[in-house]
Scaffold this active site. Structure first.
Site, PDB file in Angstrom:
ATOM      1  N   HIS A 144      25.636   8.802  72.625  1.00  0.00           N
ATOM      2  CA  HIS A 144      24.863   9.998  72.261  1.00  0.00           C
ATOM      3  C   HIS A 144      25.234  11.218  73.112  1.00  0.00           C
ATOM      4  O   HIS A 144      24.921  12.346  72.739  1.00  0.00           O
ATOM      5  CB  HIS A 144      23.358   9.720  72.331  1.00  0.00           C
ATOM      6  N   ASP A 185      25.275   2.215  71.935  1.00  0.00           N
ATOM      7  CA  ASP A 185      25.244   3.533  72.590  1.00  0.00           C
ATOM      8  C   ASP A 185      26.290   3.646  73.697  1.00  0.00           C
ATOM      9  O   ASP A 185      26.019   4.131  74.793  1.00  0.00           O
ATOM     10  CB  ASP A 185      23.853   3.819  73.153  1.00  0.00           C
ATOM     11  N   SER A 263      22.016  10.293  81.283  1.00  0.00           N
ATOM     12  CA  SER A 263      22.588   9.358  80.311  1.00  0.00           C
ATOM     13  C   SER A 263      24.069   9.131  80.559  1.00  0.00           C
ATOM     14  O   SER A 263      24.837  10.083  80.722  1.00  0.00           O
ATOM     15  CB  SER A 263      22.390   9.900  78.899  1.00  0.00           C
TER      16      SER A 263
END
EC number: 3.4.21.-
Length: 320
Positions: A144, A185, A263
């Site tokens: 992402h 992810d 992230s």
């Protein structure tokens, strides 16, 4: 000693008997010998009481310095433990932070030629983190983080990777997509090292993790590069949604702060080994801030997936 004290106190109680006129008269009618004996008895009582009080005070004076010394020693031990813990945290950060990268998702204006070097008019669409996988320049991050680049149909999306080499020299390079695994992810980028030596992370395992053990997250929350947060493993075997709506299983839950920009960064154990990839957090409604319930993709999943992404560009399950 106990017997003498007992007699003394029984005598004291006797002298404190409530006043009675008849007793008073009877005492006064007695001879002087009785008065002398009574005075001697009182002197003995007073002396015994004074000696007892002195002995108690002396023992307290001897005990208090000893207790103070023990308390100081315990305090010193706690301070030493704190200093040792702080030293471990500092050493862990210094040892592992050179392996963490800062990722910027950039969109070039339509009026430009599309060259990555045109940064003056470029727009930063988002930021994230990643880490050096090997010395060849492969970078692991979350899907992402670079999703816009992965789905770009026009060719205006770019990815800028900033990091330090083994000598501590900071540099930036364009990151090219090598492989994608939206289900977990995960994504792998590649940068040109141009002869620079990179420092890959040290891989750990997520098999033997225990709830309560310390863990450390390094990343770039809100664009603040190389930020360290500390917490514990709060839970294991969690299931969280992936960007494409599927489930990531066996996720690690932690209370180490993971915010926007973290992230893709590594989650580390107390040895500095990477045990997960920081990926998601529950946020307080309307605030965008972490609630303290944060998640990382277990490193065992990453180790199984990344080699296929580097070689084939997709996860093993997507090859057939």
């Amino acid at each position: 000693m106990a017997l003498a004290s007992s007699k003394a106190f029984s005598s004291i109680l006797y002298t404190l008997t409530p006043f009675n006129p008849s007793n008073s008269v009877l005492a006064c009618s007695g001879s002087n010998h009785v008065n002398v004996v009574d005075r001697r008895r009182r002197i003995v009582i007073f002396g015994s009481s004074l000696a007892l009080a002195s002995s108690l005070i002396g023992s307290n004076q001897r005990r208090l310095p000893m207790e103070s010394a023990i308390a100081l020693e315990q305090l010193k031990e706690k301070e030493d433990e704190l200093e040792e813990e702080e030293a471990r945290n500092v050493n862990l950060f210094q040892k592992t932070s050179p392996s963490v990268v800062y990722i910027e998702a950039i969109e070039l204006p339509k009026t430009t030629s599309g060259e990555f070097s045109d940064e003056e008019n470029a727009k930063i669409e988002g930021t994230g983190s990643g880490f050096v996988w090997d010395k060849l320049g492969h970078i692991v991050t979350n899907y992402h983080v670079i999703a816009k680049l992965a789905t770009d149909q026009i060719g205006l999306q770019r990815c800028k990777v900033s990091l330090v080499d083994a000598t501590g020299t900071r540099f930036s390079k364009e990151g090219k997509i090598v492989g994608l695994d939206p289900d977990n992810d995960l994504a792998v980028l590649k940068i040109e090292t141009e002869g620079r030596e990179l420092k890959p992370v040290v891989l750990g395992t997520s098999n033997d993790l225990r709830v309560g053990q310390s863990c450390y997250a390094i990343g770039n929350p809100y664009g603040y590069e190389n930020t360290l947060t500390i917490g514990v493993v709060s839970g294991l075997g969690r299931e969280i949604p992936s960007p494409n709506g599927k489930s990531i299983r066996e996720a690690i839950q932690t209370d180490a702060d993971i915010n926007s920009g973290n992230s893709g960064g590594p989650l580390l154990d107390s040895y500095g080994h990477t045990i997960g990839v920081n990926t998601a957090t529950f946020t307080r409604k309307g605030s965008g801030m972490s609630s303290g319930v944060n998640f990382a993709i277990p490193i065992n999943t990453v180790v199984r997936t990344v080699p296929y992404l580097i070689v084939y560009g997709t996860a093993y399950r997507d090859r057939f």
